[in-house]
Each structure stands twice: as C-alpha cells, then as structure tokens.
Enzyme design. Structure first.
Site, PDB file in Angstrom:
ATOM      1  N   ASP A  34       0.847  -1.200   0.000  1.00  0.00           N
ATOM      2  CA  ASP A  34       0.000   0.000   0.000  1.00  0.00           C
ATOM      3  C   ASP A  34       0.876   1.241   0.000  1.00  0.00           C
ATOM      4  OD1 ASP A  34      -2.242  -1.585   0.131  1.00  0.00           O
ATOM      5  OD2 ASP A  34      -2.871  -0.919   2.133  1.00  0.00           O
ATOM      6  N   GLU A  44     -10.494 -10.206  -4.065  1.00  0.00           N
ATOM      7  CA  GLU A  44      -9.354  -9.578  -4.763  1.00  0.00           C
ATOM      8  C   GLU A  44      -8.433 -10.624  -5.379  1.00  0.00           C
ATOM      9  OE1 GLU A  44      -8.519  -5.176  -2.850  1.00  0.00           O
ATOM     10  OE2 GLU A  44      -7.452  -6.875  -1.989  1.00  0.00           O
ATOM     11  N   ASP A  67      -9.681   8.030   9.571  1.00  0.00           N
ATOM     12  CA  ASP A  67      -9.234   7.249   8.411  1.00  0.00           C
ATOM     13  C   ASP A  67      -9.885   5.865   8.497  1.00  0.00           C
ATOM     14  OD1 ASP A  67      -7.944   5.901   6.402  1.00  0.00           O
ATOM     15  OD2 ASP A  67      -5.908   6.221   7.167  1.00  0.00           O
ATOM     16  N   ASP A  89     -11.751  -4.602   6.712  1.00  0.00           N
ATOM     17  CA  ASP A  89     -10.911  -5.806   6.814  1.00  0.00           C
ATOM     18  C   ASP A  89     -10.695  -6.189   8.271  1.00  0.00           C
ATOM     19  OD1 ASP A  89     -10.694  -5.612   4.056  1.00  0.00           O
ATOM     20  OD2 ASP A  89      -8.854  -4.426   4.182  1.00  0.00           O
TER      21      ASP A  89
HETATM   22  O1  RIB Z   1      -9.430  -2.583   2.304  1.00  0.00           O
HETATM   23  C1  RIB Z   1      -8.230  -1.867   2.227  1.00  0.00           C
HETATM   24  C2  RIB Z   1      -7.288  -2.558   1.293  1.00  0.00           C
HETATM   25  O2  RIB Z   1      -7.837  -2.561  -0.006  1.00  0.00           O
HETATM   26  C3  RIB Z   1      -5.944  -1.897   1.151  1.00  0.00           C
HETATM   27  O3  RIB Z   1      -4.995  -2.382   2.071  1.00  0.00           O
HETATM   28  C4  RIB Z   1      -5.579  -2.124  -0.308  1.00  0.00           C
HETATM   29  O4  RIB Z   1      -4.415  -2.879  -0.497  1.00  0.00           O
HETATM   30  C5  RIB Z   1      -6.809  -2.772  -0.931  1.00  0.00           C
HETATM   31  O5  RIB Z   1      -6.670  -4.129  -1.091  1.00  0.00           O
END
Ligand code: RIB
Length: 300
Positions: free
Chosen positions: A20, A145, A248, A254
C-alpha cells in the site's frame, strides 16, 4: 473443532496482499487535478493480508495463503506478515509477475483506492499442501481480490467454517454462497449481490435474509457508523457502533472481517463475534493508517 486439537492454524486466510502506497492529502483530487500530499507512507496491505493481521489480534494461530512476485516487494510483504505473527509459509512467489500494489489517497475520513492485482491474479487453484491446510482449519476466510476460481476452490476444500468477504463487489457462485457462514458485505456489496435497495436497518435485514434464501448459512452486513446487522437461520440482530470521530476508515472493513473470523474460530456466537468486530473497527477509524491503526488484543 478443527485446528484446536492439533498444530494446524485455527484461521487460514486465502487472499490478496499488496504494497500500500498511501498519500495523505487535504482533499481527494478531482479528475484532471493534481494535489500535493501532506504525508506519505508504505505498508503491508491487501484485504486478505489485513484480515489475517486482524484475525491474529484475537486468535493465536493464523496462516495466510497467497501470491506475490519475485520482486523485493514480495520479501517486504512476507516480512510484514511475520512481524504481525501471521504464518506466511504459504505466501508463494510467482515468476514473471510483480507483487500486488494499491495506490491510496486519504483525506478527512475519506479515501480512494486503486489496486493493481499483479501476482494476486496469477493463480487458478490451491496446490495440494494448501488444500490440506485449508481442510484442517477451523475457519477459512476469502475475499474477492483474487481469482474467483481460487475462491471457489477454497470454499470446496473447507471442512470448517467458510467466511467470505464479498469485497470488492463482484459475483459469487452459488456453490460458494452456499458454503458461506457468514458472507460479509457492506451496504453497497449487499445491494450488488441481492439487487435490493438498502437504506435503513429493516431493509438491510430483509436484503441479508434474501441471501439466506439463496443458500448462504449466515450473513453479516457492515453499516459504518450504524454498526452491523447479522442474520442466521436462528435469528437476526443489529449491533450499533459507538459514536466516534472518523479520521481514516481505510482497512476498517478488513479489521471487522478478521476479528469476526478470529472470534468465530474461538467458539464465539455470531452476536458476540459481531459485537467485538464492531468495537475493533470503531477504534481503528479514529486513527490514521490501515493495519497500523488496528487495536492490540489488550486494547480490544
Ligand atoms: O481494504 C483496504 C485494502 O484494499 C488496502 O490495504 C488495499 O491494499 C486494498 O486491497
């Protein structure tokens, strides 16, 4: 419970991992506009990696299965997982691909994220050792993803509990949906999966229940400041979130998924696991950073 009596991890996350690159800005630029960052940083990210780090807050044995490139970023990501106590032995390097990357801007509680999938997209199925690891875990977690074929393969080989975070929004095959316990979605993803208009708690509960009708064993919908709704075959509930100043929110979803999965692996009820996940996410949004803003086990 699988994973408890032997040495296998209680939680296995099969998913994405990215470098990131985060820029803090005073406001998100409009199309065609250039703005200067007020701060920048590089950290381990990707929904899968973030969820593994989050699960490790509440569960002792967490392993990650994923793909990086044979570049220096791959070493950085592997070391980052290990620093957070996650077993990275099955983070494989793929020749000819670069590690995944995410370009993130954060301003005033909002963010934009562009993901370059790279090696995260360079696999089709689990290998034999990964199948064995998934099959032995108490809880297995996936997101969207990585290629859908890997998600489907993982769901097929899960013998414990399968948790799917259907993010970013995308299709989920019927056999995989039928393994989900729960499927975790935000309002946007819930609307995309069900075709329902979602707004108030009642409409979210109705839309979530419609996924049960399509075979999901349980559903959790995250609602930001409004907390989360859960629906199982035995009932439903709404857990409100405490009022906090959002600094933020990157990676808060996640964190929610990882804590939820970790608590389910330790035998918590859905209501208790959701309550802890809401509490964790509420802490995280009050600080800058993704995994850097996650609370410790003691803080939680
Ligand atoms: O949900 C946040 C994440 O989404 C980030 O860390 C980025 O890498 C994307 O996968």
């Amino acid at each position: 419970m699988a994973g408890a009596a032997d040495d296998t991890p209680s939680v296995v996350v099969v998913g994405s991992i990215n470098v990131d690159d985060v820029a803090e800005v005073e406001r998100i630029p409009r199309p065609g506009e250039t703005v200067l960052a007020t701060a920048s940083r590089r950290n381990v990210g990707g929904k899968g990696a973030n969820q593994a780090v989050a699960a490790r807050i509440v569960a002792d044995d967490v392993a990650f299965i994923g793909r990086v490139g044979t570049d220096a970023h791959g070493d950085f990501l592997r070391a980052g997982l290990r620093d957070h106590g996650v077993d990275a032995a099955m983070l494989r390097a793929v020749d000819g691909h670069e590690s995944g990357a995410a370009h993130i801007t954060v301003a005033d509680g909002e963010n934009t994220i562009v993901v370059v999938g790279g090696a995260n997209q360079a696999w089709d199925t689990l290998d034999d050792s990964e199948v064995a690891r998934v099959g032995a875990a108490a809880v297995v977690v996936c997101q969207l993803e990585i290629p859908p074929s890997v998600v489907d393969d993982t769901a097929t080989h899960t013998r414990g509990r399968f948790v799917l975070n259907a993010a970013p929004a995308g299709p989920v095959s019927t056999p995989t949906l039928q393994r989900c316990d729960p499927v975790v979605v935000n309002e946007h993803e819930l609307g995309a999966l069900t075709g329902h208009e979602v707004g108030d708690i009642a409409s979210v509960t109705t839309a979530a229940a419609s996924l049960l009708a399509h075979g999901a064993r349980s559903v959790v919908a995250t609602l930001g400041a409004a907390g989360a709704v859960w629906v199982t075959g035995g009932g439903s509930g709404h857990t409100p979130a405490p009022t906090v100043q959002v600094v933020d929110s990157t990676g808060a979803g996640d964190l929610f998924v990882g804590v939820l999965a970790g608590r389910l692996a330790t035998g918590a009820s859905m209501a208790a696991a959701v309550a802890d996940a809401v509490a964790a996410a509420s802490v995280s949004v009050g600080a800058v950073g993704t995994i850097d803003s996650y609370p410790s086990r003691e803080e939680l």
